[in-house]
Design a protein around this motif. Sequence first.
Motif, PDB file in Angstrom:
ATOM      1  N   SER B  67       0.811  -1.221   0.000  1.00 49.86           N
ATOM      2  CA  SER B  67       0.000   0.000   0.000  1.00 49.86           C
ATOM      3  C   SER B  67       0.838   1.261   0.000  1.00 49.86           C
ATOM      4  CB  SER B  67      -0.919   0.007   1.220  1.00 49.86           C
ATOM      5  OG  SER B  67      -0.179   0.052   2.417  1.00 49.86           O
ATOM      6  N   THR B  68       2.135   1.119   0.274  1.00 50.17           N
ATOM      7  CA  THR B  68       3.038   2.290   0.293  1.00 50.17           C
ATOM      8  C   THR B  68       4.339   1.920  -0.416  1.00 50.17           C
ATOM      9  OG1 THR B  68       4.176   1.666   2.339  1.00 50.17           O
ATOM     10  CG2 THR B  68       2.175   3.020   2.575  1.00 50.17           C
ATOM     11  N   TYR B  87      -2.103   1.392  -5.396  1.00 51.93           N
ATOM     12  CA  TYR B  87      -2.439   2.772  -5.064  1.00 51.93           C
ATOM     13  C   TYR B  87      -2.420   3.535  -6.374  1.00 51.93           C
ATOM     14  CZ  TYR B  87      -2.807   6.526  -1.652  1.00 51.93           C
ATOM     15  OH  TYR B  87      -3.279   7.531  -0.855  1.00 51.93           O
ATOM     16  N   PHE B  91       1.350  11.384  -8.085  1.00 54.40           N
ATOM     17  CA  PHE B  91       2.246  12.138  -8.964  1.00 54.40           C
ATOM     18  C   PHE B  91       3.570  12.507  -8.291  1.00 54.40           C
ATOM     19  CE2 PHE B  91      -1.519  13.933 -11.678  1.00 54.40           C
ATOM     20  CZ  PHE B  91      -1.905  12.630 -11.946  1.00 54.40           C
ATOM     21  N   ASP B  92       3.585  12.567  -6.954  1.00 55.70           N
ATOM     22  CA  ASP B  92       4.836  12.888  -6.250  1.00 55.70           C
ATOM     23  C   ASP B  92       5.759  11.674  -6.152  1.00 55.70           C
ATOM     24  OD1 ASP B  92       2.755  11.861  -4.529  1.00 55.70           O
ATOM     25  OD2 ASP B  92       4.010  12.303  -2.789  1.00 55.70           O
ATOM     26  N   LYS B  93       5.296  10.495  -6.569  1.00 58.32           N
ATOM     27  CA  LYS B  93       6.084   9.283  -6.335  1.00 58.32           C
ATOM     28  C   LYS B  93       6.459   8.567  -7.631  1.00 58.32           C
ATOM     29  CE  LYS B  93       4.100   8.728  -1.708  1.00 58.32           C
ATOM     30  NZ  LYS B  93       2.931   9.633  -1.731  1.00 58.32           N
ATOM     31  N   ARG B  96      10.141   7.477  -7.650  1.00 58.75           N
ATOM     32  CA  ARG B  96      10.388   6.304  -6.789  1.00 58.75           C
ATOM     33  C   ARG B  96       9.814   5.037  -7.428  1.00 58.75           C
ATOM     34  NH1 ARG B  96       8.119   7.775  -1.076  1.00 58.75           N
ATOM     35  NH2 ARG B  96       9.009   5.763  -0.454  1.00 58.75           N
ATOM     36  N   CYS B 341       5.743   6.362   4.443  1.00 53.16           N
ATOM     37  CA  CYS B 341       5.130   6.330   3.109  1.00 53.16           C
ATOM     38  C   CYS B 341       6.209   6.190   2.036  1.00 53.16           C
ATOM     39  CB  CYS B 341       4.298   7.595   2.884  1.00 53.16           C
ATOM     40  SG  CYS B 341       5.229   9.126   2.865  1.00 53.16           S
TER      41      CYS B 341
END
Lengths: 341, 341
Positions: B67-68, B87, B91-93, B96, B341
């Motif tokens: 989930s993270t 998930y 957009f911030d990830k 990663r 997170c």
Amino acid sequence: MNSEEALSALCTPALVVDLDKVKRNAEKMIERCQNLGVQLRPHMKTHKTLECADILTGGSRRCIVVSTLAEACFYADHGFDDILYAYSLPFDKVERCAALAERLDLFQVLLDHPHALDQLIKRPLKDGRLWRTEGAELTGVYAHCGNTYNCRGVEQIQAVAQETTDLTLQFMEKLKAAGVTCKSSIGSTPSCSHPVKDMAQLSEVHPGNYGFYDVQQSVIGSCTLKDVAVRVLTRVIGHCPHRNQLLIDCGWSGLSLDGAGKLPTGYAVIEGHPNLKLLSMTQEHGRVEPISGLLDYGKYPLGSLLTLIPYHSCASVAMHPVYYVHSEGRLLGKWTPTRGC
Amino acid sequence: MNSEEALSALCTPALVVDLDKVKRNAEKMIERCQNLGVQLRPHMKTHKTLECADILTGGSRRCIVVSTLAEACFYADHGFDDILYAYSLPFDKVERCAALAERLDLFQVLLDHPHALDQLIKRPLKDGRLWRTEGAELTGVYAHCGNTYNCRGVEQIQAVAQETTDLTLQFMEKLKAAGVTCKSSIGSTPSCSHPVKDMAQLSEVHPGNYGFYDVQQSVIGSCTLKDVAVRVLTRVIGHCPHRNQLLIDCGWSGLSLDGAGKLPTGYAVIEGHPNLKLLSMTQEHGRVEPISGLLDYGKYPLGSLLTLIPYHSCASVAMHPVYYVHSEGRLLGKWTPTRGC
């Protein structure tokens, strides 16, 4: 961490701490206690970090309160001393308390029952140290005016502060009449944010939440919303026009469920958006809806940031393994709290 | 940890895991999926540990849901692969996610909006790897029948499972008619605990809570209370006859506030004491009162243990930095979950 990195570049949900506000809140409390002539013994249970402890103790690393032995050990390991464990002596933790009493200059425990005294006496300290209880020598009396949390406004807070102070001082007089002289300490962030003169007659005060404050404290009247030093940054991750809702990436793993039903804006105040309500949360999702009217989705594009001011900072920061610290939006570093019991 | 150490010697509040029950819950789910002929892709979000992941994957360390990205990295760092990040692409990830896609054999992300596709395409992968989205190639369809959480009993659960399966399979048919063949996955612990035959036509299922289960799942009908593998051990630390209450050393830092108002016994079921209710919690204290009648304090001496069965295990284990694992009350070791997170 690159100091040029912007707050807005953080992966969300992120717990961010405004260092300037923490310092200001700390300075005000230190000044207030100096003016009263009472010793400040700040509580660590809200933040549980070394960095914030340094700020709240003015760098002395002395005279603190903790709520768990995990905190006590964490601070002891990092050179803090004169630690008061503000928890009625738990019988499963006598050995750990004894170990702390043996390694620190001063480790204080609370007793609220004769059986607890028996537990201490059964575990004598090494190196000629004594629990300062044998022969019934009392170090002090500790009270927490938790009923200030029902107050609204300074007048009500000060009425409770006055009542708690009066009752404590009366009790001290009775002890004195019985030949016992000892320290006295009362606490709670509301009463210490608006102390009454008679609190000068106490030995110590032990507020804790005031370093961060939160929406709850602003509702009580301990502070204004502008004094609150912590936020949870979150992003819009979904548009749900069929429900007139937004999805955000902050669930109960990023913001505590504490405060349910307390605010018209739900589990938090959404900064700059007084018409938005954080309606519900699952593990990694939050549902946001307008208090009235239809959402203008153009104002909340996917990926855009929202800023949550927590109802209860103690509970919300507890969900984060790391806090991001900034000054005027410029990231300065991270604080890592201790956890566990 | 000394294997002779008893569960009752743990400092409380302590999160304890019954290893035999976890293994049994895992085996049953593996068997159920084998019988159906559907691939099991267990969700890690409840436990977030390596040890439990090994049990749920039958030691394969392949084919999991997270989930993270903290979970994704944690499992990738420890040799897990074929990880689905359940998930909708935040957009911030993206960066990663791209890094994970570049280091793993298979890292799957979910898209629920054309803008998310744009975000992926803007970040091409290294070494000739491709997001399997260019040219609109779809890897699969993922649904979570969260509405099973409103069910009571197997019949209702299976009705929702059937409906979700039907809708998903109909959608797959439409995709096929449009020339797109891909995988399908549905989930939720209730529907996968009581699957319907047609779920055999899906590619995968992705339940998560079933390793631990909890009171909520027993109320839904996914399991019995005996199947619940986690407990929070707590101790009686105060008698409050003026309020007809006990104080225990478990507050919201040891047991989630999730489930407020859902159970006649409050925030948990207190094992072996059906007349007790966990009424409220502060950070490190819980208030317990009888559902009816007066408390017999002789039954609850100071320091005695009570055992809480959490309403929502995902939320309650999230409060603990370590889980104590036992078999029939004999401590075997600790599991350390990942957080953040």
